[in-house]
Design a protein around this motif. Sequence first.
Motif, PDB file in Angstrom:
ATOM      1  N   MET A 273      80.006 -58.789 -10.942  1.00  0.00           N
ATOM      2  CA  MET A 273      80.957 -57.683 -10.987  1.00  0.00           C
ATOM      3  C   MET A 273      80.884 -56.833  -9.720  1.00  0.00           C
ATOM      4  N   ILE A 274      79.705 -56.746  -9.142  1.00  0.00           N
ATOM      5  CA  ILE A 274      79.557 -56.000  -7.888  1.00  0.00           C
ATOM      6  C   ILE A 274      80.187 -56.765  -6.733  1.00  0.00           C
ATOM      7  N   GLU A 275      79.940 -58.085  -6.693  1.00  0.00           N
ATOM      8  CA  GLU A 275      80.420 -58.889  -5.568  1.00  0.00           C
ATOM      9  C   GLU A 275      81.916 -59.140  -5.635  1.00  0.00           C
ATOM     10  N   HIS A 276      82.427 -59.447  -6.818  1.00  0.00           N
ATOM     11  CA  HIS A 276      83.823 -59.899  -6.907  1.00  0.00           C
ATOM     12  C   HIS A 276      84.785 -58.853  -7.479  1.00  0.00           C
ATOM     13  N   LEU A 277      84.253 -57.840  -8.127  1.00  0.00           N
ATOM     14  CA  LEU A 277      85.143 -56.867  -8.760  1.00  0.00           C
ATOM     15  C   LEU A 277      84.954 -55.459  -8.198  1.00  0.00           C
ATOM     16  N   THR A 280      79.901 -50.911  -8.285  1.00  0.00           N
ATOM     17  CA  THR A 280      78.621 -50.485  -7.734  1.00  0.00           C
ATOM     18  C   THR A 280      77.632 -50.365  -8.882  1.00  0.00           C
ATOM     19  N   GLU A 281      76.346 -50.221  -8.545  1.00  0.00           N
ATOM     20  CA  GLU A 281      75.353 -50.017  -9.598  1.00  0.00           C
ATOM     21  C   GLU A 281      75.675 -48.755 -10.401  1.00  0.00           C
ATOM     22  N   HIS A 282      76.192 -47.761  -9.727  1.00  0.00           N
ATOM     23  CA  HIS A 282      76.575 -46.528 -10.430  1.00  0.00           C
ATOM     24  C   HIS A 282      77.692 -46.802 -11.425  1.00  0.00           C
ATOM     25  N   ASP A 283      78.677 -47.608 -11.018  1.00  0.00           N
ATOM     26  CA  ASP A 283      79.791 -47.934 -11.916  1.00  0.00           C
ATOM     27  C   ASP A 283      79.305 -48.635 -13.174  1.00  0.00           C
TER      28      ASP A 283
END
Length: 347
Positions: A273-277, A280-283
């Motif tokens: 989800m971080i790489e493709h969408l 962020t870790e916060h999200d």
Amino acid sequence: MESIDLLVLRQLTAWRQASHHAVLVTVLQTWGSSPRPVGAMMAIREDGRVVGSVSGGCIEDDLIRQFSQTGALAAQASQSPQRLRYGVSAEEAHRFGLPCGGAIELLLEFNPNADQLSQLLHQLDEGVLMIRSLHLATGTVRLQRSVQPETLYCDGDWLHVGFGPRYRMLLIGAGQLSEYLATMALFNGFDVTVCDPRRQYHQGWSVANVHLVTGMPDDEVMTFRPDPRSCIIALTHDPKLDDLALLEALASPAFYVGAIGSRKNHALRRARMIEHLDQTEHDLANLKGPIGIYIGSKTPAEIAVSIMAEVIAHKNNVPVPNQLTVQGAKDQADGVDECEQSQYVPV
């Protein structure tokens, strides 16, 4: 199955519409340990029929004895609300089955107005947050909408009790685990929706009183319109179905958002989800996973118990210590095979 509060209101309304005398009993205060929380309700009809509870049973028996006597409620038809306290002395606490040092104060409301009860139920059925205010000296009732859930509170002259709307659960995936989890959510008073566009799954769905929808999960999350009394749980193990739906859920005010999977799969999901969408870790801070409280689950039914326990803890604002979560417990158990926690059995 509806929440106990709605069951009490619905049955009381039916009794009053049928011209039965009845008393509505509400827990005002508790001291020490108490079997039922402040705001818990029960209703007693003139013939001794009862719905709901305010304690472990002994207090209910005493109230039924008092108000099911011939003419007892009819004689108090126009009475103002009354307060009643149990467990003031150790002897009384023992008699009524209250824990050591426990005491409970109740409010008795005689023959509530049927039309006002019906109006309250109509608003709750429409998903509206409501406050029912009772004037303690006269018994006058006011109904008003609320912008946020309210607990019972008293301002001296008026008692205010917040109601509704029902807690809701959206499950993504209509497999066996979803059936167990939906069943547990129903008897905990949740309104349950299950989303699965895969025809081979939803055709075999067997749990009654569940809303079954067949659109793509991310679209169904938006249609569901999560609020602070909603939770969304992904159970398919399929990124095509889970990931976008989880992103929509995380952007909502839902009190719980989570997905099934092992620690490894959960880490891969977050990385994906971080790489493709563009997350962020916060999200992703509020994304629960692996979901559930660690109880050594080995069957879909046990896994559902684990998940439901965590959902209820979050619903009730009870912190779950890290060592009780699946992630925390497994991190502490060196050498434990992830697949042993069958929370990861595909649905």
